[in-house]
Design an enzyme around this catalytic site. Structure first.
Site, mmCIF file in Angstrom:
data_model
loop_
_atom_site.group_PDB
_atom_site.id
_atom_site.type_symbol
_atom_site.label_atom_id
_atom_site.label_comp_id
_atom_site.label_asym_id
_atom_site.label_seq_id
_atom_site.Cartn_x
_atom_site.Cartn_y
_atom_site.Cartn_z
ATOM 1 N N ASP A 14 0.512 -1.232 -0.124
ATOM 2 C CA ASP A 14 -0.026 0.001 -0.082
ATOM 3 C C ASP A 14 0.910 1.319 0.055
ATOM 4 O O ASP A 14 0.607 2.233 -0.862
ATOM 5 C CB ASP A 14 -0.922 0.078 1.186
ATOM 6 N N ARG A 95 -0.044 4.358 17.275
ATOM 7 C CA ARG A 95 -0.496 5.393 16.241
ATOM 8 C C ARG A 95 -0.321 6.726 16.542
ATOM 9 O O ARG A 95 0.143 7.550 15.907
ATOM 10 C CB ARG A 95 -2.000 5.124 15.901
ATOM 11 N N ASP A 124 -7.418 2.519 12.771
ATOM 12 C CA ASP A 124 -6.235 3.421 12.541
ATOM 13 C C ASP A 124 -6.275 4.890 11.685
ATOM 14 O O ASP A 124 -5.541 5.727 12.156
ATOM 15 C CB ASP A 124 -5.328 2.595 11.833
ATOM 16 N N SER A 175 -3.428 -9.441 6.799
ATOM 17 C CA SER A 175 -3.309 -8.089 7.033
ATOM 18 C C SER A 175 -2.547 -8.153 8.650
ATOM 19 O O SER A 175 -2.988 -8.494 9.265
ATOM 20 C CB SER A 175 -4.360 -7.097 6.976
HETATM 21 N N1 ARG Z 1 -7.840 -4.133 15.229
HETATM 22 C C1 ARG Z 1 -6.538 -3.597 15.859
HETATM 23 C C2 ARG Z 1 -7.073 -2.134 16.254
HETATM 24 O O1 ARG Z 1 -7.952 -1.383 15.858
HETATM 25 C C3 ARG Z 1 -5.663 -3.804 14.863
HETATM 26 C C4 ARG Z 1 -5.728 -3.126 13.415
HETATM 27 C C5 ARG Z 1 -4.599 -3.318 12.531
HETATM 28 N N2 ARG Z 1 -4.421 -4.620 12.403
HETATM 29 C C6 ARG Z 1 -3.928 -5.219 11.104
HETATM 30 N N3 ARG Z 1 -4.217 -6.390 11.123
HETATM 31 N N4 ARG Z 1 -3.773 -4.475 10.164
HETATM 32 O O2 ARG Z 1 -6.229 -1.631 17.016
#
Ligand code: ARG
Length: 416
Positions: A14, A95, A124, A175
């Site tokens: 990405d 983040r 995110d 992912s």
């Molecule tokens: N669900 C988790 C969160 O919102 C992780 C998100 C990122 N997960 C990922 N597999 N790319 O904090």
């Protein structure tokens, strides 16, 4: 003259495509920022070279592990922050720190915009956008993946057409996002909640057949709610968490399979691996069991749930989070001591706990010699404590038969 944008760059498909796409769509020069929040699955030197190869005008790499531990992981551990009681928040905690660095780099490099690779469906994007809005309200936010709406195959096609070198567009079925505090895995076969997570979803915890048959006992020392030593060796937080991830991961600890409620209203199934976080949260709770009064512990559990929601929902840089954090920090002043525990086939089993600030009082607790508890006072206490129920029974439950009493509160009879 075109301006500049700083892009949070992981080296994946990405964000690699984003370097070209942003230049094409917005005519902005792209500076990439790759932050090392620990447990990276890619070599960061390679990631950097790749960014430049694709067309970034500058590629920065920052090691932020120690900041991550000090300002994010430890406070969240002290808070007991587990989203919906399960997820230790690895992704969510990183983040705001990444957003903070993006804004710093934007200032240093004279960028007018900030970009990240989040989709429009997840948490995110909210965490990045809200944090950037607070820290750099003048900065424009570009989220290519949210804007371009290409499928994965179309992205790969775009990459081919634009000579974008791709490192690992393997048959990745999942992912993944990972850092020192844990691994988050979603999508692919996990999207059917009935499917058992395939073993290849897990990387930090060995296969169940490989979990050792012998338990391994370790000790953890805490000072004011912060882990400072593993097996008696004092070490910095990054090392301690890294070591614990390996140790506990080997015993299969830290697998979490969670159907969670995203902020954007979607239920999603995420599988986490967080060996160190799971051990540390348990051990930390056991220190608090020993050192917190009942009322303080009850109240803190409520704060923990609020705190976890705020982190999950991207409100790190909010006044309420700041206030809760201040409460949490204060609540930890007696949380000092040592936990002895065993790692064994996916379980964290307490062996013992001790603290110089322990509220456990042998002469009150013992059933043996040395008992100083006032047994007679218990009779008076119960007399007063049970008064309102005796009173209620004598008036409202008077005509009830024994069977009535047995079925009280059941659907058979709820009105008596
Ligand atoms: N669900 C988790 C969160 O919102 C992780 C998100 C990122 N997960 C990922 N597999 N790319 O904090």
């Amino acid at each position: 003259m075109s301006g500049k944008v700083v892009l949070a760059y992981s080296g994946g498909l990405d964000t690699s495509v984003a370097i070209k796409w942003i230049k094409e769509k917005y005519d902005l020069d792209v500076v990439t920022l790759t932050v090392d929040v620990g447990a990276n699955d890619r070599d960061l030197q390679t990631v950097k070279e790749r960014a430049l190869e694709i067309g970034a005008v500058k590629a920065l790499v920052r090691d932020v592990k120690d900041e991550f531990v000090k300002y994010f992981i430890w406070p969240a551990l002290q808070a007991g922050a587990l989203y919906e009681g399960e997820y230790p928040l690895a992704t969510a905690l990183a983040r705001p720190l990444i957003a903070w660095h993006l804004v710093q780099v934007a200032r240093e490099e004279g960028c007018t915009a900030v970009a990240h690779g989040c989709t429009g469906k997840g948490n995110d994007q909210v965490r990045f956008d809200v944090s950037i809005n607070v820290l750099g309200p003048d900065l424009k936010i570009i989220a290519p993946v949210r804007e371009w709406r290409m499928t994965r195959d179309e992205e790969i096609e775009y990459a081919r057409a634009n000579n974008i070198p791709l490192l690992s567009v393997s048959q990745k079925r999942f992912s993944v996002d990972q850092n020192l505090w844990g691994r988050s895995v979603e999508a692919g076969p996990l999207e059917d909640p009935w499917n058992e997570p395939p073993e290849e979803a897990y990387e930090w915890t060995g296969h169940p057949e490989e979990w050792p048959d012998q338990p391994e006992e370790i000790t953890l020392d805490f000072e004011k709610g912060i882990p400072v030593a593993l097996n008696g060796d004092r070490m910095d937080g990054t090392s301690l968490i890294t070591k614990l991830n390996t140790l506990a991961g080997k015993h299969g600890i830290g697998r979490i399979d969670h159907i969670e409620n995203r902020l954007v209203g979607i239920k999603s199934r995420e599988v986490y691996e967080a060996p160190g976080a799971v051990v540390l949260h348990k051990a930390h709770t056991w220190i608090e069991d020993l050192t917190m009064t009942r009322d303080a512990a009850r109240f803190k559990a409520k704060v923990a749930a609020e705190y976890a929601d705020m982190v999950y929902n991207g409100q790190w840089f909010s006044p309420l989070h700041q206030d809760l954090a201040a409460y949490v920090a204060s609540s930890q002043r007696f949380a000092t001591g040592t936990i002895r525990l065993k790692l064994y086939k996916g379980n964290v089993i307490k062996s013992g706990s001790q603290s110089p600030k322990s509220l456990y009082n042998f002469s009150l607790a013992t059933y043996d010699k040395g008992d100083q508890y006032n047994h007679d006072a218990a009779i008076g206490f119960i007399n007063i404590f049970g008064l309102s129920l005796r009173n209620q029974a004598q008036t409202q439950l008077k005509g009830n038969t024994p069977d009535d009493m047995l079925s009280l509160g059941t659907s058979e009879e709820t009105t008596r």
